[in-house]
Design a protein around this motif. Structure first.
Motif, PDB file in Angstrom:
ATOM      1  N   LEU A 262      53.701  34.674  51.799  1.00  0.00           N
ATOM      2  CA  LEU A 262      52.773  34.912  50.781  1.00  0.00           C
ATOM      3  C   LEU A 262      53.459  34.230  49.569  1.00  0.00           C
ATOM      4  CD1 LEU A 262      52.217  38.645  51.470  1.00  0.00           C
ATOM      5  CD2 LEU A 262      50.562  36.771  51.971  1.00  0.00           C
ATOM      6  N   VAL A 263      52.758  33.511  48.905  1.00  0.00           N
ATOM      7  CA  VAL A 263      53.211  33.026  47.565  1.00  0.00           C
ATOM      8  C   VAL A 263      52.344  33.274  46.434  1.00  0.00           C
ATOM      9  CG1 VAL A 263      53.225  30.800  46.509  1.00  0.00           C
ATOM     10  CG2 VAL A 263      53.755  30.877  48.688  1.00  0.00           C
ATOM     11  N   VAL A 264      53.164  34.059  45.317  1.00  0.00           N
ATOM     12  CA  VAL A 264      52.777  34.767  44.397  1.00  0.00           C
ATOM     13  C   VAL A 264      53.242  33.564  43.077  1.00  0.00           C
ATOM     14  CG1 VAL A 264      52.954  36.701  42.708  1.00  0.00           C
ATOM     15  CG2 VAL A 264      52.943  37.076  45.032  1.00  0.00           C
ATOM     16  N   ALA A 265      52.289  33.221  42.481  1.00  0.00           N
ATOM     17  CA  ALA A 265      52.429  32.326  41.333  1.00  0.00           C
ATOM     18  C   ALA A 265      52.074  32.886  39.987  1.00  0.00           C
ATOM     19  CB  ALA A 265      51.530  31.090  41.416  1.00  0.00           C
ATOM     20  N   VAL A 266      53.280  32.667  39.209  1.00  0.00           N
ATOM     21  CA  VAL A 266      52.663  32.904  37.763  1.00  0.00           C
ATOM     22  C   VAL A 266      52.810  31.627  36.907  1.00  0.00           C
ATOM     23  CG1 VAL A 266      53.826  34.118  35.801  1.00  0.00           C
ATOM     24  CG2 VAL A 266      54.148  34.935  37.933  1.00  0.00           C
ATOM     25  N   ASN A 267      51.373  31.229  36.361  1.00  0.00           N
ATOM     26  CA  ASN A 267      51.634  30.315  35.526  1.00  0.00           C
ATOM     27  C   ASN A 267      52.014  30.277  34.083  1.00  0.00           C
ATOM     28  OD1 ASN A 267      49.593  31.435  33.874  1.00  0.00           O
ATOM     29  ND2 ASN A 267      47.853  30.063  34.885  1.00  0.00           N
ATOM     30  N   ALA A 268      52.085  29.204  33.281  1.00  0.00           N
ATOM     31  CA  ALA A 268      52.687  29.227  32.013  1.00  0.00           C
ATOM     32  C   ALA A 268      52.139  30.087  31.026  1.00  0.00           C
ATOM     33  CB  ALA A 268      52.488  27.659  31.327  1.00  0.00           C
ATOM     34  N   ALA A 269      50.672  30.509  31.195  1.00  0.00           N
ATOM     35  CA  ALA A 269      50.161  31.597  30.490  1.00  0.00           C
ATOM     36  C   ALA A 269      50.464  33.102  30.750  1.00  0.00           C
ATOM     37  CB  ALA A 269      48.656  31.306  30.419  1.00  0.00           C
ATOM     38  N   GLY A 270      51.119  33.164  31.812  1.00  0.00           N
ATOM     39  CA  GLY A 270      51.521  34.513  32.524  1.00  0.00           C
ATOM     40  C   GLY A 270      50.354  35.099  33.462  1.00  0.00           C
ATOM     41  N   GLN A 271      49.283  34.125  33.587  1.00  0.00           N
ATOM     42  CA  GLN A 271      48.451  34.780  34.814  1.00  0.00           C
ATOM     43  C   GLN A 271      49.077  34.782  36.140  1.00  0.00           C
ATOM     44  OE1 GLN A 271      45.653  31.734  33.877  1.00  0.00           O
ATOM     45  NE2 GLN A 271      44.283  33.237  32.809  1.00  0.00           N
TER      46      GLN A 271
ATOM     47  N   LYS B 194      44.783  32.370  44.387  1.00  0.00           N
ATOM     48  CA  LYS B 194      43.681  33.199  43.942  1.00  0.00           C
ATOM     49  C   LYS B 194      44.182  34.188  42.797  1.00  0.00           C
ATOM     50  CE  LYS B 194      40.934  32.906  47.997  1.00  0.00           C
ATOM     51  NZ  LYS B 194      41.229  32.934  49.436  1.00  0.00           N
ATOM     52  N   PRO B 195      43.630  34.072  41.561  1.00  0.00           N
ATOM     53  CA  PRO B 195      43.958  34.983  40.584  1.00  0.00           C
ATOM     54  C   PRO B 195      43.561  36.483  40.822  1.00  0.00           C
ATOM     55  CG  PRO B 195      41.778  33.622  39.882  1.00  0.00           C
ATOM     56  CD  PRO B 195      42.143  33.201  41.282  1.00  0.00           C
TER      57      PRO B 195
END
Length: 139
Positions: A56-65, A71-72
């Protein structure tokens, strides 16, 4: 009266036209299928990820989302979906992809919330400095 001779060649021009149209369609569609959350991974000297099961990959983008599998999701949705996935398939690894420009506190908050939800083996995804490959470090 002359008889017309039968032509024994195959006209390939229509086949080439169809092939070129399909090529253009695939060239346009392929980037749309592989595009996920744009995250610039930090570089480190880590080993490439090798797992038997898809993590399971959880991503945190530069804006913190926060995103789960591109999927957000909100933090509550993230925890519920991760717990459900791990209950359905035990031993699924959870990896966090934090953008190098993301707020460090936000990435740590996501990892801490995952660990508080019962995920003890949270890994960080990084990019190898020499090869550009994706690696993981356990935390």
């Amino acid at each position: 009266m002359r008889r017309r001779r039968l032509m024994s060649e195959i006209n390939v021009v229509p086949y080439v036209d169809v092939m070129l149209v399909l090529l253009v369609i695939f060239m346009v569609a392929a980037p749309l299928l592989t595009q996920g959350v744009q995250v610039n991974l930090p570089q480190s000297a880590s080993q490439p990820v090798t797992t038997q099961k898809a993590p399971l990959v959880v991503a945190v983008n530069a804006a913190g989302q926060v995103y789960l599998q591109d999927k957000p999701v909100s933090m509550d949705e993230l925890l519920a979906q991760v717990q459900a996935a791990r209950a359905h398939e035990a031993g699924v690894q959870v990896l966090v992809r934090g953008d190098r420009d993301a707020n460090y506190g936000r990435v740590i908050e996501v990892m801490a919330r995952l660990q508080a939800a019962g995920v003890q083996d949270v890994g960080l995804l990084t990019e190898s400095a020499e090869h550009g490959a994706t690696g993981a470090e356990q935390g």
